[in-house]
Design a protein around this motif. Structure first.
Motif, mmCIF file in Angstrom:
data_model
loop_
_atom_site.group_PDB
_atom_site.id
_atom_site.type_symbol
_atom_site.label_atom_id
_atom_site.label_comp_id
_atom_site.label_asym_id
_atom_site.label_seq_id
_atom_site.Cartn_x
_atom_site.Cartn_y
_atom_site.Cartn_z
ATOM 1 N N LYS A 1 0.880 -1.264 -0.061
ATOM 2 C CA LYS A 1 -0.111 0.180 0.054
ATOM 3 C C LYS A 1 0.626 1.427 0.073
ATOM 4 O O LYS A 1 1.492 1.560 0.820
ATOM 5 C CB LYS A 1 -0.893 0.050 1.296
ATOM 6 N N LEU A 2 0.911 1.946 -1.127
ATOM 7 C CA LEU A 2 1.863 3.369 -1.279
ATOM 8 C C LEU A 2 0.755 4.475 -1.475
ATOM 9 O O LEU A 2 -0.302 4.406 -1.799
ATOM 10 C CB LEU A 2 2.518 3.073 -2.500
ATOM 11 N N ASN A 3 1.283 5.497 -0.599
ATOM 12 C CA ASN A 3 0.602 6.938 -0.739
ATOM 13 C C ASN A 3 0.906 7.670 -2.207
ATOM 14 O O ASN A 3 1.828 7.011 -2.919
ATOM 15 C CB ASN A 3 0.741 7.740 0.235
ATOM 16 N N ILE A 4 0.452 8.345 -2.846
ATOM 17 C CA ILE A 4 0.259 8.873 -3.933
ATOM 18 C C ILE A 4 2.026 9.404 -4.272
ATOM 19 O O ILE A 4 2.597 9.337 -5.135
ATOM 20 C CB ILE A 4 -0.558 10.274 -4.220
ATOM 21 N N ASN A 5 2.646 9.929 -3.021
ATOM 22 C CA ASN A 5 3.918 10.471 -3.021
ATOM 23 C C ASN A 5 4.819 9.376 -3.285
ATOM 24 O O ASN A 5 6.096 9.419 -3.672
ATOM 25 C CB ASN A 5 4.402 11.223 -1.948
ATOM 26 N N GLN A 6 4.585 7.977 -2.864
ATOM 27 C CA GLN A 6 5.392 6.783 -2.767
ATOM 28 C C GLN A 6 5.373 6.085 -4.345
ATOM 29 O O GLN A 6 6.363 5.286 -4.609
ATOM 30 C CB GLN A 6 5.222 5.856 -1.837
ATOM 31 N N LEU A 7 4.250 6.400 -5.046
ATOM 32 C CA LEU A 7 4.244 5.911 -6.076
ATOM 33 C C LEU A 7 5.392 6.019 -7.372
ATOM 34 O O LEU A 7 5.518 7.266 -7.374
ATOM 35 C CB LEU A 7 2.786 5.844 -6.912
#
Length: 193
Positions: free
Chosen positions: A29-35
């Motif tokens: 599960k990644l937040n938008i900044n980690q994608l």
């Protein structure tokens, strides 16, 4: 008294199962900044209003997918939902994304996405060796990622979070999710690869 004890035990077991699913999928599960960058973004259906427009929860998913597209984090949005006479979930999702500026050429439709598992199976049948990011709400993301990864997909997920929902809506969704887990495990077990 027996019914209360039985219900309490079942609830406790479902909570344990949900926590195990959550812990086993947390790393994906990644937040938008980690994608990073993905070719495919699977936007899961969530129902239409009586007028045929996306429900608020579905608009949250579509708008999050549009955000990823606009940030050049995904190339194609796959709108996966149910299509039957008088009901066209992927078509409504497509129209909402186009209204937000996504070109039609960047949208693929999966009208056989009747359930989360079906959406993942459909993706596997067409793009088995491709990575993907799944868009859905936080309560649904662990199950979505787990099902996709159990099917052998290189799946990651990011939570839709543009819209803000009332606590009773969120509570209802989490309770519903507890009961959806065993059903989906049975469906996954019955699915023949």
């Amino acid at each position: 008294m027996f019914a209360l004890i039985f219900f309490s035990v079942i609830t406790f077991l479902l909570l344990i199962v949900y926590l195990l699913v959550y812990l086993n999928t947390k790393q994906f599960k990644l937040n938008i900044n980690q994608l990073g960058h993905y070719k495919y973004c699977l936007v899961l259906g969530a129902g239409l209003e009586k007028d045929g427009k996306p429900s608020d929860i579905l608009m949250d998913r579509v708008s999050t997918g549009v955000c990823l597209f606009n940030n050049n984090q995904v190339d194609l949005l796959i709108m996966s939902g149910t299509r039957r006479r008088g009901y066209d979930e992927p078509g409504a999702m497509q129209a909402a994304a186009i209204a937000q500026g996504v070109p039609d050429s960047a949208i693929l439709l999966d009208p056989q996405g009747i359930s989360t598992l079906d959406s993942c199976v459909n993706f596997k049948q067409k793009f088995a060796h491709e990575s993907l990011v799944i868009i859905t709400q936080p309560f649904h993301l662990p199950r979505s990622i787990l099902l996709a990864r159990k099917l052998g997909l290189d799946a990651y997920g990011t939570a839709a979070g543009i819209y803000h929902f009332s606590w009773y809506k969120r509570a209802f969704w989490y309770i519903r999710e507890f009961f959806a887990l065993p059903y989906n495990f049975i469906k996954l077990a019955l699915y023949s690869h």
